[in-house]
Design a protein around this motif. Structure first.
Motif, PDB file in Angstrom:
ATOM      1  N   THR A 203     -16.423  -4.724   6.295  1.00 46.98           N
ATOM      2  CA  THR A 203     -16.467  -3.467   7.052  1.00 46.98           C
ATOM      3  C   THR A 203     -16.710  -3.681   8.538  1.00 46.98           C
ATOM      4  O   THR A 203     -16.519  -2.756   9.335  1.00 46.98           O
ATOM      5  N   SER A 204     -17.102  -4.889   8.934  1.00 49.10           N
ATOM      6  CA  SER A 204     -17.330  -5.163  10.344  1.00 49.10           C
ATOM      7  C   SER A 204     -16.042  -5.483  11.099  1.00 49.10           C
ATOM      8  O   SER A 204     -16.055  -5.635  12.327  1.00 49.10           O
ATOM      9  N   ALA A 205     -14.917  -5.566  10.375  1.00 41.79           N
ATOM     10  CA  ALA A 205     -13.657  -5.971  10.999  1.00 41.79           C
ATOM     11  C   ALA A 205     -13.051  -4.879  11.879  1.00 41.79           C
ATOM     12  O   ALA A 205     -12.176  -5.167  12.698  1.00 41.79           O
ATOM     13  N   GLY A 206     -13.490  -3.627  11.693  1.00 43.03           N
ATOM     14  CA  GLY A 206     -12.931  -2.548  12.492  1.00 43.03           C
ATOM     15  C   GLY A 206     -12.851  -1.260  11.710  1.00 43.03           C
ATOM     16  O   GLY A 206     -13.320  -1.175  10.570  1.00 43.03           O
ATOM     17  N   PRO A 207     -12.266  -0.218  12.307  1.00 46.75           N
ATOM     18  CA  PRO A 207     -12.155   1.063  11.614  1.00 46.75           C
ATOM     19  C   PRO A 207     -11.190   0.988  10.435  1.00 46.75           C
ATOM     20  O   PRO A 207     -10.298   0.152  10.390  1.00 46.75           O
ATOM     21  N   GLY A 208     -11.393   1.882   9.479  1.00 45.35           N
ATOM     22  CA  GLY A 208     -10.544   1.909   8.296  1.00 45.35           C
ATOM     23  C   GLY A 208     -11.350   1.702   7.034  1.00 45.35           C
ATOM     24  O   GLY A 208     -12.513   1.295   7.079  1.00 45.35           O
ATOM     25  N   ALA A 209     -10.731   1.980   5.888  1.00 43.24           N
ATOM     26  CA  ALA A 209     -11.397   1.844   4.600  1.00 43.24           C
ATOM     27  C   ALA A 209     -10.377   1.460   3.543  1.00 43.24           C
ATOM     28  O   ALA A 209      -9.165   1.632   3.740  1.00 43.24           O
ATOM     29  N   ALA A 210     -10.859   0.923   2.424  1.00 47.59           N
ATOM     30  CA  ALA A 210      -9.975   0.526   1.327  1.00 47.59           C
ATOM     31  C   ALA A 210      -9.089   1.699   0.937  1.00 47.59           C
ATOM     32  O   ALA A 210      -9.571   2.773   0.607  1.00 47.59           O
ATOM     33  N   ASP A 211      -7.775   1.480   0.972  1.00 51.19           N
ATOM     34  CA  ASP A 211      -6.850   2.598   0.758  1.00 51.19           C
ATOM     35  C   ASP A 211      -5.629   2.120  -0.011  1.00 51.19           C
ATOM     36  O   ASP A 211      -5.739   1.709  -1.150  1.00 51.19           O
ATOM     37  N   GLY A 212      -4.456   2.128   0.615  1.00 53.35           N
ATOM     38  CA  GLY A 212      -3.234   1.765  -0.097  1.00 53.35           C
ATOM     39  C   GLY A 212      -3.187   0.293  -0.462  1.00 53.35           C
ATOM     40  O   GLY A 212      -3.761  -0.558   0.224  1.00 53.35           O
ATOM     41  N   MET A 213      -2.461  -0.025  -1.547  1.00 56.01           N
ATOM     42  CA  MET A 213      -2.478  -1.404  -2.055  1.00 56.01           C
ATOM     43  C   MET A 213      -1.158  -1.725  -2.757  1.00 56.01           C
ATOM     44  O   MET A 213      -0.590  -0.881  -3.455  1.00 56.01           O
ATOM     45  N   LYS A 214      -0.661  -2.954  -2.561  1.00 55.16           N
ATOM     46  CA  LYS A 214       0.544  -3.444  -3.219  1.00 55.16           C
ATOM     47  C   LYS A 214       0.415  -4.939  -3.444  1.00 55.16           C
ATOM     48  O   LYS A 214      -0.379  -5.617  -2.791  1.00 55.16           O
ATOM     49  N   CYS A 215       1.253  -5.489  -4.339  1.00 56.40           N
ATOM     50  CA  CYS A 215       1.336  -6.929  -4.571  1.00 56.40           C
ATOM     51  C   CYS A 215       2.694  -7.443  -4.139  1.00 56.40           C
ATOM     52  O   CYS A 215       3.700  -6.732  -4.253  1.00 56.40           O
ATOM     53  N   ASP A 216       2.731  -8.698  -3.658  1.00 60.42           N
ATOM     54  CA  ASP A 216       4.024  -9.316  -3.415  1.00 60.42           C
ATOM     55  C   ASP A 216       4.469 -10.075  -4.659  1.00 60.42           C
ATOM     56  O   ASP A 216       3.760 -10.110  -5.669  1.00 60.42           O
ATOM     57  N   ALA A 217       5.648 -10.681  -4.590  1.00 63.26           N
ATOM     58  CA  ALA A 217       6.226 -11.339  -5.765  1.00 63.26           C
ATOM     59  C   ALA A 217       5.431 -12.554  -6.207  1.00 63.26           C
ATOM     60  O   ALA A 217       5.565 -13.012  -7.348  1.00 63.26           O
ATOM     61  N   ARG A 218       4.586 -13.098  -5.331  1.00 63.02           N
ATOM     62  CA  ARG A 218       3.762 -14.250  -5.682  1.00 63.02           C
ATOM     63  C   ARG A 218       2.421 -13.837  -6.291  1.00 63.02           C
ATOM     64  O   ARG A 218       1.638 -14.695  -6.691  1.00 63.02           O
ATOM     65  N   GLY A 219       2.148 -12.549  -6.307  1.00 66.66           N
ATOM     66  CA  GLY A 219       0.890 -12.071  -6.872  1.00 66.66           C
ATOM     67  C   GLY A 219      -0.200 -11.851  -5.854  1.00 66.66           C
ATOM     68  O   GLY A 219      -1.323 -11.484  -6.218  1.00 66.66           O
ATOM     69  N   ASN A 220       0.094 -12.067  -4.567  1.00 67.84           N
ATOM     70  CA  ASN A 220      -0.889 -11.781  -3.530  1.00 67.84           C
ATOM     71  C   ASN A 220      -1.081 -10.272  -3.394  1.00 67.84           C
ATOM     72  O   ASN A 220      -0.143  -9.500  -3.577  1.00 67.84           O
ATOM     73  N   VAL A 221      -2.294  -9.867  -3.063  1.00 61.74           N
ATOM     74  CA  VAL A 221      -2.644  -8.450  -2.974  1.00 61.74           C
ATOM     75  C   VAL A 221      -2.804  -8.049  -1.509  1.00 61.74           C
ATOM     76  O   VAL A 221      -3.526  -8.703  -0.753  1.00 61.74           O
ATOM     77  N   TYR A 222      -2.126  -6.968  -1.122  1.00 61.46           N
ATOM     78  CA  TYR A 222      -2.198  -6.436   0.240  1.00 61.46           C
ATOM     79  C   TYR A 222      -2.909  -5.082   0.170  1.00 61.46           C
ATOM     80  O   TYR A 222      -2.517  -4.211  -0.623  1.00 61.46           O
ATOM     81  N   VAL A 223      -3.898  -4.886   1.008  1.00 61.97           N
ATOM     82  CA  VAL A 223      -4.629  -3.618   0.999  1.00 61.97           C
ATOM     83  C   VAL A 223      -4.940  -3.187   2.427  1.00 61.97           C
ATOM     84  O   VAL A 223      -5.358  -4.002   3.256  1.00 61.97           O
ATOM     85  N   THR A 224      -4.707  -1.927   2.734  1.00 60.17           N
ATOM     86  CA  THR A 224      -5.124  -1.402   4.030  1.00 60.17           C
ATOM     87  C   THR A 224      -6.623  -1.176   3.986  1.00 60.17           C
ATOM     88  O   THR A 224      -7.170  -0.682   2.999  1.00 60.17           O
ATOM     89  N   GLY A 225      -7.288  -1.570   5.059  1.00 60.99           N
ATOM     90  CA  GLY A 225      -8.742  -1.474   5.072  1.00 60.99           C
ATOM     91  C   GLY A 225      -9.299  -1.635   6.468  1.00 60.99           C
ATOM     92  O   GLY A 225      -8.573  -1.465   7.459  1.00 60.99           O
TER      93      GLY A 225
END
Length: 284
Positions: A203-225
């Motif tokens: 949470t110290s990285a900046g404004p924003g919160a855990a929100d949208g999320m998707k995976c790529d074809a390798r199984g990595n997880v992307y999340v806006t936060g």
């Protein structure tokens, strides 16, 4: 992280001037992006040749969107307290609006499994100014065979984004209030088990919160936060963070004109919609 996102990769601002953008969903059949401006109760489309066009107003204060296998748009209509589906003839069907006879609270995000089952988060929102009828903030599953709605998980404080792993054996769910992601094993009947902590956002990285999320074809997880878009390996290891020009709310993979299949990341961020070219395609 540079094997996923090139060091010199740059954002393309596709459109701006909105109240608060959300819910990007790429339709491969029509080759266009759908997204919401939920504060203004609108759904828009975008593609490279036509730019932005209004798709629906009012939208029922739609937030999260997704596409099913038939190319139909599913929307979390938070004001109407339902999950809707736009049919091929343009008519709108209510898929899920109640559980145990009571109204849903405020559907927020939605995904579709390959068997047609619809999973969605339903956190109660005081901003809606309406009565809470469900005793918990749940994650639900709509059964395409029976049309029934079942609870998948009821242990979150404010469930928001969710995503399947590429093989659909894992379901990731994040909690906006707790700023973390949990992962569950998906059972043959569509339920889940063996939930565990997957990642906790900084949470110290900046404004924003855990929100949208998707995976790529390798199984990595992307999340806006906080501070942008966080990328996690299948192990939960933090691979890196993509800093955004604005606070990011949601994201999806797609293929605009003249781009490699599935390697463009679309991001809804406050007043704008952006795209970013990656070196990996999204999970299908």
């Amino acid at each position: 992280m540079f094997d996923l996102v090139s060091e010199n990769a740059a954002f393309d601002q596709l459109a701006s001037g909105f109240g608060f953008t959300e819910g990007p969903a790429w339709c491969a059949r029509s080759e266009r992006l759908y997204f919401t401006d939920f504060t203004c109760h609108r759904i828009y489309t975008w593609n490279r040749s036509e730019g932005v066009k209004l798709f629906r107003e009012p939208s029922g204060r739609a937030i999260g969107l997704t596409m099913d296998a038939e190319g139909r748009l599913l929307a979390c209509e938070s004001q109407n307290r339902r999950i809707s589906r736009t049919e091929t003839d343009g008519s709108v069907t209510a898929l899920a609006s109640r559980f145990n006879g009571n109204r849903l609270s405020s559907p927020n995000d939605v995904i579709v499994k390959s068997d047609g089952a619809v999973y969605f988060t339903d956190p109660y929102s005081t901003a809606m100014g309406d009565t809470k009828e469900q005793p918990f903030n749940g994650v639900y599953r709509w059964n395409p065979q029976t049309g029934e709605v079942d609870v998948v998980v009821a242990e979150f404080e404010r469930p928001n984004g969710l995503a399947f792993s590429p093989d659909e054996r894992l379901l990731y769910i994040n909690d906006t209030n707790k700023q973390h992601i949990k992962v569950y094993e998906v059972l043959p009947d569509g339920g889940v088990s063996n939930g565990r902590m997957f990642a906790e956002l900084d949470t110290s990285a900046g404004p924003g919160a855990a929100d949208g999320m998707k995976c790529d074809a390798r199984g990595n997880v992307y999340v806006t936060g906080p501070g942008g878009i966080w990328i996690y390996a299948l192990s939960g290891e933090t691979l890196g963070r993509i800093e955004m020009p604005e606070v990011a709310a949601n994201l999806c993979f797609g293929t605009p004109a003249d781009s490699p299949v599935g390697t463009t990341l679309f991001i809804t961020a406050s007043t704008s919609v952006y795209s970013l070219q990656l070196n990996v395609c999204g999970a299908v």
